[in-house]
Design an enzyme around this catalytic site. Structure first.
Site, short mmCIF file in Angstrom:
data_model
loop_
_atom_site.label_atom_id
_atom_site.label_comp_id
_atom_site.label_asym_id
_atom_site.label_seq_id
_atom_site.Cartn_x
_atom_site.Cartn_y
_atom_site.Cartn_z
N ASP A 150 20.06 2.68 -14.70
CA ASP A 150 19.53 3.39 -13.87
C ASP A 150 19.38 5.04 -13.86
OD1 ASP A 150 20.64 4.40 -11.47
OD2 ASP A 150 21.61 2.33 -12.03
N ASP A 173 16.67 1.71 -1.96
CA ASP A 173 18.37 1.97 -2.88
C ASP A 173 19.05 2.91 -1.32
OD1 ASP A 173 20.96 4.06 -2.94
OD2 ASP A 173 19.44 4.93 -4.47
N GLU A 176 22.57 3.51 0.74
CA GLU A 176 24.07 3.89 1.17
C GLU A 176 24.42 4.65 1.59
OE1 GLU A 176 24.71 6.02 -3.20
OE2 GLU A 176 22.73 5.31 -3.47
#
Length: 296
Positions: free
Chosen positions: A96, A185, A187
C-alpha cells in the site's frame, strides 16, 4: 486598442440608524445561526455526538495506512520476513502507498511479484492525496488489482460525510476483477484515545461510513485496523464481520489474535521491505483476490 474608462466610484449609500430593539434582534439572529451551524453541517446518518472541535487536518500528507501502528504496537520482525508456517498458506503479495512514497515504479513492483495494491485517496472531507490519480491509473496499466482507501478522521466530521467525500474522490468502484473494495483505514489518533469517542459512538461512526459507502457503490468496504485498537475503541465488536473483509495490521511473523472476525482477508505484516510502502498479503491465491474484486 480601445480601453473602456473605469467606472466612477459610487458614493456610499446612507442607511437609517437602527433602534435598540432592531440591533438586539440582529445580534440574536446571528448567534442563533452560529449555534445552528454544526447541526446543519452534519448529514443524516452521521454518528450523533461526534466531537467537532478539530475541524482541520494537521498533516494529512503524513497519514497513511499504518502510519501510527509501529509507534503504538512496535515491530517484532524487520523487513518482510514471516514464519515458515505462515509461508505454507497460499497468499498473494501486495503493498500500500500514499504520496509519502513519491513516484512509484509500478512495473518494477509487478516484476518483483506484487499483484495488488491499496492506494490512499482521501482523508477527512477536505484532503485528496495528490498522487492518487497517477497511482490509481499507473497501477492498473501495470497489471495490478488495486483499490482506494480513506484515512478516517472521526474527530473532524461524521462518518456519512467522510464516506461521501471518499466515494466522490476515490476512483471507480466497478466489479471488474481489477478493483478492490473501498477500504476504511481506522487507527490510532495523535490526540485523545479513540478520537475522544466512546465505544458506542465509534461503532456509530463506522456504521455511518460503511452504510453510506455501500449505498453509493454497492460494495462492502474492507476495514483496516489492529486488534488492540479495535478492542479498545469499538469493544471488539463483530458487527461487521459478515460482510466487511478485515485488513489486519501487525508487524510480526504471524497476524496474531484477530479482533471481531473469524479470519483476515489482508495482512499488513511490515512497514518496509521488497515493495514500495508497506508490505501486505492477501489471504489466498490470486483467484480469490479476483473474486473479491468482483464483489463475490
Amino acid at each position: 486598442m480601445h480601453h473602456r474608462p473605469s467606472p466612477r466610484p459610487r458614493p456610499p449609500a446612507t442607511r437609517p440608524l437602527l433602534g435598540f430593539g432592531a440591533v438586539l434582534g440582529a445580534i440574536l439572529a446571528t448567534l442563533t445561526a452560529l449555534l445552528a451551524a454544526p447541526a446543519q453541517a452534519r448529514g443524516a446518518g452521521d454518528a450523533i455526538g461526534v466531537p467537532r472541535t478539530h475541524t482541520g487536518l494537521a498533516h494529512p500528507e503524513r497519514d497513511w495506512l499504518g502510519s501510527s501502528v509501529a509507534a503504538h504496537e512496535g515491530r517484532s520482525t524487520g523487513g518482510d520476513s514471516v514464519t515458515a508456517a505462515a509461508s505454507s498458506v497460499p497468499r498473494t503479495p501486495g503493498f500500500d502507498v500514499s504520496n509519502w512514497q513519491g513516484k512509484v515504479d509500478w512495473n518494477a513492483a509487478y516484476k518483483k511479484g506484487a499483484r495488488f495494491a491499496y492506494i490512499k485517496a482521501t482523508e477527512g472531507t477536505t484532503y485528496k492525496d495528490p498522487t492518487f490519480n497517477a497511482n490509481y491509473t499507473n497501477s492498473y496499466y501495470a497489471g495490478f488489482i488495486r483499490g482506494a482507501y480513506h484515512f478516517a478522521r472521526p474527530d473532524s466530521s461524521g462518518g456519512k460525510a467522510q464516506a461521501d467525500y471518499f466515494v466522490s474522490h476515490g476512483g471507480g468502484w466497478s466489479k471488474d476483477g481489477k478493483t478492490l473494495p473501498p477500504l476504511l483505514d481506522i487507527e490510532y489518533p495523535e490526540g485523545a484515545a479513540c478520537y475522544g469517542l466512546s465505544q458506542s459512538q465509534m461503532r456509530g461512526w463506522i456504521s455511518a461510513f460503511l452504510t453510506e459507502v455501500h449505498a453509493k457503490t454497492t460494495r462492502w468496504a474492507t476495514i483496516y485496523t489492529t486488534t488492540a485498537w479495535w478492542k479498545k475503541c469499538t469493544g471488539n465488536t463483530s458487527l461487521y464481520s459478515a460482510n466487511h473483509p478485515l485488513f489486519i495490521a501487525r508487524y510480526a511473523s504471524t497476524p496474531g489474535t484477530l479482533p471481531g472476525w473469524p479470519f483476515y482477508s489482508f495482512w499488513q505484516h511490515a512497514d518496509s521491505g521488497t515493495f514500495p510502502g508497506d508490505q501486505d498479503y492477501f489471504n489466498g491465491p490470486i483467484s480469490g483476490l479476483r473474486n473479491l474484486a468482483n464483489n463475490e
